[in-house]
Design a protein around this motif. Structure first.
Motif, PDB file in Angstrom:
ATOM      1  N   THR A 156       0.824  -1.214   0.000  1.00  0.00           N
ATOM      2  CA  THR A 156       0.000   0.000   0.000  1.00  0.00           C
ATOM      3  C   THR A 156       0.856   1.261   0.000  1.00  0.00           C
ATOM      4  OG1 THR A 156      -0.059   0.129   2.403  1.00  0.00           O
ATOM      5  CG2 THR A 156      -1.787  -1.171   1.341  1.00  0.00           C
ATOM      6  N   ASP A 157       0.229   2.355  -0.399  1.00  0.00           N
ATOM      7  CA  ASP A 157       0.945   3.627  -0.497  1.00  0.00           C
ATOM      8  C   ASP A 157      -0.070   4.758  -0.336  1.00  0.00           C
ATOM      9  OD1 ASP A 157       2.445   5.816  -1.114  1.00  0.00           O
ATOM     10  OD2 ASP A 157       3.147   5.080  -3.060  1.00  0.00           O
ATOM     11  N   ASN A 158       0.086   5.566   0.699  1.00  0.00           N
ATOM     12  CA  ASN A 158      -0.860   6.681   0.836  1.00  0.00           C
ATOM     13  C   ASN A 158      -0.217   8.026   0.510  1.00  0.00           C
ATOM     14  OD1 ASN A 158       0.645   7.073   3.072  1.00  0.00           O
ATOM     15  ND2 ASN A 158      -1.051   7.131   4.529  1.00  0.00           N
ATOM     16  N   ARG A 159       0.849   8.009  -0.239  1.00  0.00           N
ATOM     17  CA  ARG A 159       1.495   9.257  -0.664  1.00  0.00           C
ATOM     18  C   ARG A 159       1.411   9.397  -2.174  1.00  0.00           C
ATOM     19  NH1 ARG A 159       0.691  12.190   2.630  1.00  0.00           N
ATOM     20  NH2 ARG A 159       1.058  11.571   4.748  1.00  0.00           N
ATOM     21  N   ILE A 160       0.217   9.188  -2.692  1.00  0.00           N
ATOM     22  CA  ILE A 160       0.063   9.312  -4.138  1.00  0.00           C
ATOM     23  C   ILE A 160      -0.906  10.450  -4.447  1.00  0.00           C
ATOM     24  CG2 ILE A 160       0.514   6.880  -4.652  1.00  0.00           C
ATOM     25  CD1 ILE A 160      -2.772   6.920  -5.029  1.00  0.00           C
ATOM     26  N   ALA A 161      -0.938  10.842  -5.693  1.00  0.00           N
ATOM     27  CA  ALA A 161      -1.884  11.867  -6.134  1.00  0.00           C
ATOM     28  C   ALA A 161      -2.346  11.507  -7.533  1.00  0.00           C
ATOM     29  CB  ALA A 161      -1.212  13.235  -6.130  1.00  0.00           C
ATOM     30  N   LYS A 162      -3.495  12.031  -7.891  1.00  0.00           N
ATOM     31  CA  LYS A 162      -4.036  11.764  -9.221  1.00  0.00           C
ATOM     32  C   LYS A 162      -4.072  13.057 -10.022  1.00  0.00           C
ATOM     33  CE  LYS A 162      -8.504  10.854  -9.916  1.00  0.00           C
ATOM     34  NZ  LYS A 162      -9.763  10.114  -9.933  1.00  0.00           N
ATOM     35  N   VAL A 163      -3.602  13.000 -11.250  1.00  0.00           N
ATOM     36  CA  VAL A 163      -3.655  14.163 -12.137  1.00  0.00           C
ATOM     37  C   VAL A 163      -4.411  13.754 -13.392  1.00  0.00           C
ATOM     38  CG1 VAL A 163      -2.323  15.885 -13.401  1.00  0.00           C
ATOM     39  CG2 VAL A 163      -1.391  14.891 -11.310  1.00  0.00           C
ATOM     40  N   SER A 164      -5.341  14.602 -13.835  1.00  0.00           N
ATOM     41  CA  SER A 164      -6.150  14.256 -15.006  1.00  0.00           C
ATOM     42  C   SER A 164      -6.161  15.397 -16.007  1.00  0.00           C
ATOM     43  CB  SER A 164      -7.597  13.984 -14.602  1.00  0.00           C
ATOM     44  OG  SER A 164      -7.655  13.056 -13.551  1.00  0.00           O
ATOM     45  N   ILE A 165      -6.107  15.041 -17.275  1.00  0.00           N
ATOM     46  CA  ILE A 165      -6.363  16.042 -18.313  1.00  0.00           C
ATOM     47  C   ILE A 165      -7.778  15.791 -18.830  1.00  0.00           C
ATOM     48  CG2 ILE A 165      -3.940  16.354 -18.933  1.00  0.00           C
ATOM     49  CD1 ILE A 165      -4.358  14.529 -21.312  1.00  0.00           C
ATOM     50  N   VAL A 166      -8.507  16.880 -19.048  1.00  0.00           N
ATOM     51  CA  VAL A 166      -9.921  16.786 -19.412  1.00  0.00           C
ATOM     52  C   VAL A 166     -10.179  17.603 -20.670  1.00  0.00           C
ATOM     53  CG1 VAL A 166     -12.282  17.346 -18.678  1.00  0.00           C
ATOM     54  CG2 VAL A 166     -10.605  16.556 -16.981  1.00  0.00           C
ATOM     55  N   GLY A 167     -10.860  17.016 -21.632  1.00  0.00           N
ATOM     56  CA  GLY A 167     -11.207  17.791 -22.815  1.00  0.00           C
ATOM     57  C   GLY A 167     -12.023  16.996 -23.822  1.00  0.00           C
ATOM     58  N   VAL A 168     -13.108  17.589 -24.314  1.00  0.00           N
ATOM     59  CA  VAL A 168     -13.922  16.880 -25.308  1.00  0.00           C
ATOM     60  C   VAL A 168     -13.164  16.749 -26.628  1.00  0.00           C
ATOM     61  CG1 VAL A 168     -16.207  17.441 -24.384  1.00  0.00           C
ATOM     62  CG2 VAL A 168     -15.106  19.029 -25.947  1.00  0.00           C
ATOM     63  N   GLY A 169     -12.150  17.591 -26.817  1.00  0.00           N
ATOM     64  CA  GLY A 169     -11.344  17.536 -28.037  1.00  0.00           C
ATOM     65  C   GLY A 169     -10.604  16.218 -28.200  1.00  0.00           C
ATOM     66  N   MET A 170     -10.460  15.510 -27.089  1.00  0.00           N
ATOM     67  CA  MET A 170      -9.775  14.221 -27.095  1.00  0.00           C
ATOM     68  C   MET A 170     -10.430  13.220 -28.039  1.00  0.00           C
ATOM     69  SD  MET A 170      -8.973  12.646 -23.402  1.00  0.00           S
ATOM     70  CE  MET A 170      -8.457  13.999 -22.379  1.00  0.00           C
ATOM     71  N   ARG A 171     -11.746  13.353 -28.152  1.00  0.00           N
ATOM     72  CA  ARG A 171     -12.504  12.427 -28.988  1.00  0.00           C
ATOM     73  C   ARG A 171     -12.032  12.454 -30.435  1.00  0.00           C
ATOM     74  NH1 ARG A 171     -17.771  14.602 -26.881  1.00  0.00           N
ATOM     75  NH2 ARG A 171     -18.265  13.325 -25.085  1.00  0.00           N
ATOM     76  N   SER A 172     -11.648  13.630 -30.888  1.00  0.00           N
ATOM     77  CA  SER A 172     -11.328  13.768 -32.306  1.00  0.00           C
ATOM     78  C   SER A 172      -9.839  13.980 -32.565  1.00  0.00           C
ATOM     79  CB  SER A 172     -12.130  14.931 -32.905  1.00  0.00           C
ATOM     80  OG  SER A 172     -11.999  16.064 -32.084  1.00  0.00           O
ATOM     81  N   HIS A 173      -9.030  13.868 -31.524  1.00  0.00           N
ATOM     82  CA  HIS A 173      -7.590  14.061 -31.718  1.00  0.00           C
ATOM     83  C   HIS A 173      -6.825  12.833 -31.245  1.00  0.00           C
ATOM     84  CE1 HIS A 173      -8.668  18.261 -32.272  1.00  0.00           C
ATOM     85  NE2 HIS A 173      -7.457  18.458 -32.758  1.00  0.00           N
ATOM     86  N   ALA A 174      -5.891  12.386 -32.067  1.00  0.00           N
ATOM     87  CA  ALA A 174      -5.037  11.268 -31.666  1.00  0.00           C
ATOM     88  C   ALA A 174      -3.818  11.835 -30.937  1.00  0.00           C
ATOM     89  CB  ALA A 174      -4.608  10.492 -32.889  1.00  0.00           C
ATOM     90  N   GLY A 175      -3.131  10.981 -30.209  1.00  0.00           N
ATOM     91  CA  GLY A 175      -1.845  11.374 -29.653  1.00  0.00           C
ATOM     92  C   GLY A 175      -1.905  12.163 -28.368  1.00  0.00           C
ATOM     93  N   VAL A 176      -3.088  12.307 -27.795  1.00  0.00           N
ATOM     94  CA  VAL A 176      -3.189  13.089 -26.561  1.00  0.00           C
ATOM     95  C   VAL A 176      -2.475  12.363 -25.410  1.00  0.00           C
ATOM     96  CG1 VAL A 176      -4.783  14.077 -24.871  1.00  0.00           C
ATOM     97  CG2 VAL A 176      -5.343  14.140 -27.292  1.00  0.00           C
TER      98      VAL A 176
END
Ligand code: ASP
Ligand code: MG
Length: 409
Positions: A336-356
């Motif tokens: 187990t590890d409680n020193r983690i964090a989550k980072v997210s990129i968000v965008g509807v443009g992802m649907r139509s773009h490759a390579g994100v």
């Protein structure tokens, strides 16, 4: 006439002076030729104060009576704001939830709106009045006062906008819009001119707490355009609306969300047989622990590694449950590890773009940030990393996706 619903939160009307300032804003909009319906919260701190009063008397207060108590905060502000508007020479009238008849179900403390009777409000608007409605409250079929859950005034405002077919629902708050990421982490974070309902939901659930999530869902469902604006300074704010049919060239990524309150638990050497995932996650759910990401992978010896994340405040409890499960299913070990964090990129443009994804992973690799877990949805890619790299990761991705203030990537 064009109808706008405006909502003012607790800090925007936290003092008499602020209520007077809000009244001026409303009168200005009215004099510009708009019909205005206002939904308000209680003065900041008031709802907490009322809850505490009830708790002083009863450790687990009766839900019906608690709603009677906590709904009074908004009754004060609708009256005061109406008075302040009248002082400026414009007619105004206040309504509690039950006076409008905002009909809800019986779930005290988390009631759902079922119907709004728009008759009185429409008549007042026709008479040229500003209508001021108490947020956060309604009434059930028996005539008991109900409340919608904390932050519920946003939902009241959106529901009013939907019921009255308003052109826009404007949420006035203490920030001037929705940002590409938290400006406290990235100085060059930008206010977004617009964002879609879907993106806003992803950003909100990941910790950008500008709007009540339920209100955004509601607005999306009924197609009510939402605008977040500052009640302290003028500006266009951020428009949250449905996705437009690609006329404008939009950025691929709209924002970077993050969450540092996560913990990761791994069961190594789990037998590769049907039913194992439910044997692991079942007891976690039974213990009322919410699971966020889940990743399972077949290891070398045909046994699985099973990893999931939970809120950090549930870490100890989850470790306890998982140790029990490990014994039962004869897993090799619990890591187990409680020193983690989550980072997210968000965008509807992802649907139509490759390579994100590759852009994201390359940017993190260039900073030698190790990715521990990855999960994706249609408009979001999330990674789990070591907590100490969180700020660096957010800044790096913000630049990599061209979100910095000056627009260069
Ligand atoms: N006054 C309520 C609360 O503090 C509702 C709201 O502010 O939206 O939760
Ligand atoms: Mg509030």
């Amino acid at each position: 006439m064009t109808l706008i619903v405006q909502k003012y939160g607790g800090t925007s009307i936290g003092t008499v002076e602020r209520i007077q300032a809000v009244a001026k804003k409303i009168v200005k909009a009215k004099q510009a030729g708009l019909d205005i319906v206002v939904a308000v919260s209680a003065m900041s701190g008031e709802t907490n104060r009322l809850i505490n009063l009830a708790r002083e008397i009863s450790a687990s207060p009766c839900a019906r009576e608690l709603d009677v108590v906590v709904s009074t905060g908004e009754q004060v502000t609708i009256g005061l704001l109406s008075l302040a508007i009248k002082e400026l020479g414009v007619e105004a009238v206040s309504y509690t939830g039950s006076q409008v008849r905002i009909l809800t179900d019986d779930a005290h403390g988390k009631a759902r709106i079922q119907e709004i009777d728009a008759k009185n409000i429409s008549q007042d608007l026709q008479q040229g009045r500003v209508v001021v409605v108490a947020g956060f409250q309604g009434v059930n079929n028996n005539g008991s006062i109900t409340t919608l859950g904390r932050g519920g005034s946003d939902t009241t405002a959106v529901a009013l906008a939907a019921a009255l077919s308003a052109k826009e629902c404007q949420i006035y708050t203490d920030v001037d819009g929705v940002y590409t990421t938290d400006p406290r982490v990235v100085e060059r974070a930008r206010r977004l001119d617009r964002i879609t309902f879907e993106e806003m939901l992803e950003m909100a659930s990941l910790g950008s707490k500008v709007l009540q999530i339920r209100a955004v869902e509601f607005a999306g469902k009924y197609g009510v355009p939402l605008r977040v604006l500052s009640s302290f300074e003028d500006g266009p704010g951020t428009l949250i609306s449905a996705e437009e049919d690609g006329s404008m060239e939009k950025p691929v990524i709209s924002g970077i969300a993050f969450n540092r309150d996560e913990a990761k638990l791994t069961l190594r050497g789990v037998p590769d047989t049907p039913g194992i995932a439910s044997q692991i996650i079942g007891p976690i759910g039974d213990a009322n622990i919410e699971v966020d990401m889940i990743v399972q992978n077949v290891g070398e010896d045909q046994s699985n590694d099973f990893t999931f994340t939970v809120h950090r405040s549930e870490y100890d409890k989850a470790v306890g449950v998982l140790n029990g499960v490990a014994k039962q299913i004869k897993a090799k070990e619990v890591v187990t590890d409680n020193r983690i964090a989550k980072v997210s990129i968000v965008g509807v443009g992802m649907r139509s773009h490759a390579g994100v994804a590759s852009t994201m992973f390359r940017a993190l690799a260039n900073e030698s940030i190790n990715i521990q877990m990855i999960s994706t949805s249609e408009i979001k890619i999330s990674v789990v990393i070591e907590e100490k790299y969180l700020e660096l990761a957010v800044r790096t991705l913000h630049t990599a996706f061209g979100l910095d203030m000056d627009g260069t990537g």
